[in-house]
Design a protein around this motif. Sequence first.
Motif, short mmCIF file in Angstrom:
data_model
loop_
_atom_site.label_atom_id
_atom_site.label_comp_id
_atom_site.label_asym_id
_atom_site.label_seq_id
_atom_site.Cartn_x
_atom_site.Cartn_y
_atom_site.Cartn_z
N ARG A 16 0.85 -1.19 0.00
CA ARG A 16 0.00 0.00 0.00
C ARG A 16 0.88 1.24 0.00
NH1 ARG A 16 -5.14 -1.41 3.82
NH2 ARG A 16 -5.77 -3.19 2.56
N ARG A 17 1.06 1.77 -1.18
CA ARG A 17 1.84 3.00 -1.37
C ARG A 17 1.52 3.53 -2.76
NH1 ARG A 17 7.86 0.45 -2.23
NH2 ARG A 17 7.32 -0.69 -4.09
N SER A 18 2.13 4.66 -3.13
CA SER A 18 1.87 5.19 -4.47
C SER A 18 2.34 4.18 -5.51
CB SER A 18 2.59 6.53 -4.66
OG SER A 18 3.98 6.35 -4.60
N GLY A 19 1.59 4.03 -6.56
CA GLY A 19 1.92 3.05 -7.59
C GLY A 19 1.39 1.66 -7.30
N GLU A 20 0.52 1.56 -6.32
CA GLU A 20 -0.02 0.25 -5.92
C GLU A 20 -0.76 -0.42 -7.07
OE1 GLU A 20 -3.12 -1.63 -2.63
OE2 GLU A 20 -2.74 0.52 -2.65
N GLY A 21 -1.51 0.36 -7.85
CA GLY A 21 -2.27 -0.20 -8.97
C GLY A 21 -1.37 -0.82 -10.02
N GLU A 22 -0.29 -0.13 -10.35
CA GLU A 22 0.67 -0.64 -11.34
C GLU A 22 1.35 -1.90 -10.82
OE1 GLU A 22 2.88 -1.08 -14.80
OE2 GLU A 22 1.06 0.07 -14.39
N ALA A 23 1.73 -1.90 -9.55
CA ALA A 23 2.37 -3.08 -8.96
C ALA A 23 1.42 -4.28 -9.00
CB ALA A 23 2.79 -2.79 -7.53
N LYS A 24 0.15 -4.05 -8.72
CA LYS A 24 -0.85 -5.14 -8.75
C LYS A 24 -0.99 -5.69 -10.16
CE LYS A 24 -4.73 -7.18 -7.08
NZ LYS A 24 -4.58 -8.59 -7.22
N ARG A 25 -1.01 -4.80 -11.16
CA ARG A 25 -1.11 -5.25 -12.56
C ARG A 25 0.10 -6.10 -12.96
NH1 ARG A 25 -3.62 -0.33 -12.86
NH2 ARG A 25 -1.74 0.84 -13.34
N ILE A 26 1.29 -5.70 -12.51
CA ILE A 26 2.51 -6.46 -12.82
C ILE A 26 2.44 -7.84 -12.17
CG2 ILE A 26 5.00 -6.59 -12.41
CD1 ILE A 26 5.03 -3.50 -12.75
N LEU A 27 2.03 -7.89 -10.90
CA LEU A 27 1.91 -9.18 -10.22
C LEU A 27 0.88 -10.09 -10.91
CD1 LEU A 27 2.01 -8.01 -6.50
CD2 LEU A 27 3.74 -9.37 -7.67
N ASP A 28 -0.22 -9.50 -11.36
CA ASP A 28 -1.24 -10.28 -12.07
C ASP A 28 -0.69 -10.83 -13.39
OD1 ASP A 28 -3.13 -9.91 -10.07
OD2 ASP A 28 -4.05 -8.17 -11.06
N ARG A 29 0.10 -10.03 -14.10
CA ARG A 29 0.71 -10.50 -15.35
C ARG A 29 1.70 -11.63 -15.09
NH1 ARG A 29 2.51 -5.06 -17.42
NH2 ARG A 29 4.50 -6.14 -17.47
N ILE A 30 2.49 -11.50 -14.03
CA ILE A 30 3.44 -12.56 -13.67
C ILE A 30 2.69 -13.84 -13.35
CG2 ILE A 30 5.09 -13.31 -11.90
CD1 ILE A 30 5.95 -10.32 -11.71
N ALA A 31 1.62 -13.72 -12.58
CA ALA A 31 0.83 -14.90 -12.21
C ALA A 31 0.28 -15.59 -13.45
CB ALA A 31 -0.31 -14.48 -11.28
N LYS A 32 -0.17 -14.82 -14.41
CA LYS A 32 -0.72 -15.39 -15.64
C LYS A 32 0.38 -16.07 -16.48
CE LYS A 32 -3.80 -14.36 -19.42
NZ LYS A 32 -4.70 -13.40 -20.02
N GLN A 33 1.57 -15.47 -16.51
CA GLN A 33 2.67 -16.01 -17.30
C GLN A 33 3.19 -17.34 -16.76
OE1 GLN A 33 5.61 -12.91 -17.57
NE2 GLN A 33 4.46 -11.79 -19.12
N VAL A 34 3.17 -17.51 -15.44
CA VAL A 34 3.71 -18.75 -14.86
C VAL A 34 2.66 -19.85 -14.73
CG1 VAL A 34 5.52 -17.53 -13.60
CG2 VAL A 34 3.38 -18.05 -12.45
N GLN A 35 1.42 -19.55 -15.08
CA GLN A 35 0.34 -20.52 -14.94
C GLN A 35 0.60 -21.85 -15.67
OE1 GLN A 35 -3.37 -18.64 -15.55
NE2 GLN A 35 -4.55 -20.43 -15.00
N PRO A 36 1.09 -21.86 -16.92
CA PRO A 36 1.37 -23.14 -17.58
C PRO A 36 2.43 -23.98 -16.85
CG PRO A 36 1.33 -21.37 -19.19
CD PRO A 36 1.28 -20.73 -17.84
N ILE A 37 3.44 -23.31 -16.30
CA ILE A 37 4.49 -24.01 -15.56
C ILE A 37 3.90 -24.63 -14.29
CG2 ILE A 37 6.67 -23.72 -14.30
CD1 ILE A 37 7.20 -21.33 -16.27
N MET A 38 3.06 -23.87 -13.62
CA MET A 38 2.46 -24.35 -12.38
C MET A 38 1.55 -25.55 -12.64
SD MET A 38 1.87 -20.81 -10.36
CE MET A 38 1.45 -21.66 -8.86
N LEU A 39 0.82 -25.51 -13.73
CA LEU A 39 -0.05 -26.63 -14.10
C LEU A 39 0.79 -27.87 -14.40
CD1 LEU A 39 -2.86 -27.71 -14.70
CD2 LEU A 39 -2.62 -26.82 -17.02
N LYS A 40 1.87 -27.68 -15.13
CA LYS A 40 2.73 -28.81 -15.50
C LYS A 40 3.30 -29.51 -14.26
CE LYS A 40 6.95 -29.96 -17.98
NZ LYS A 40 8.08 -29.45 -18.77
N HIS A 41 3.72 -28.73 -13.27
CA HIS A 41 4.35 -29.28 -12.07
C HIS A 41 3.38 -29.48 -10.90
CE1 HIS A 41 8.38 -29.04 -13.76
NE2 HIS A 41 8.08 -27.83 -14.22
#
Length: 67
Positions: A16-41
Motif C-alpha cells: 500500500r503505497r503510491s503506484g499500488e495499482g501498477e504493482a498489482k497489474r505487474i503481479l497479475d501479469r506474472i501470475a498469468k505467465q507462470v500458470q502453464p508451468i504451475m499446471l505442469k508441475h
Amino acid sequence: MNTGDGFRVWETKALRRSGEGEAKRILDRIAKQVQPIMLKHKWKVKLLSEMQIQKMLWARIWELGYI
C-alpha cells in the motif's frame, strides 16, 4: 485458459503505497505467465505479494554479484 485443479496463483497483493495499482497489474501479469508451468508441475501458490526490499539485503545481493 484451463487451470486444472487449481494449480495457479490464487491471489496477488501489492504494497500500500503510491503506484499500488501498477504493482498489482505487474503481479497479475506474472501470475498469468507462470500458470502453464504451475499446471505442469502441479504447484499451487496461495499468495503472490510484493515485498519491500531491505537495504541490507540489497547490499548483500550486490556484494555477491547477483546483479
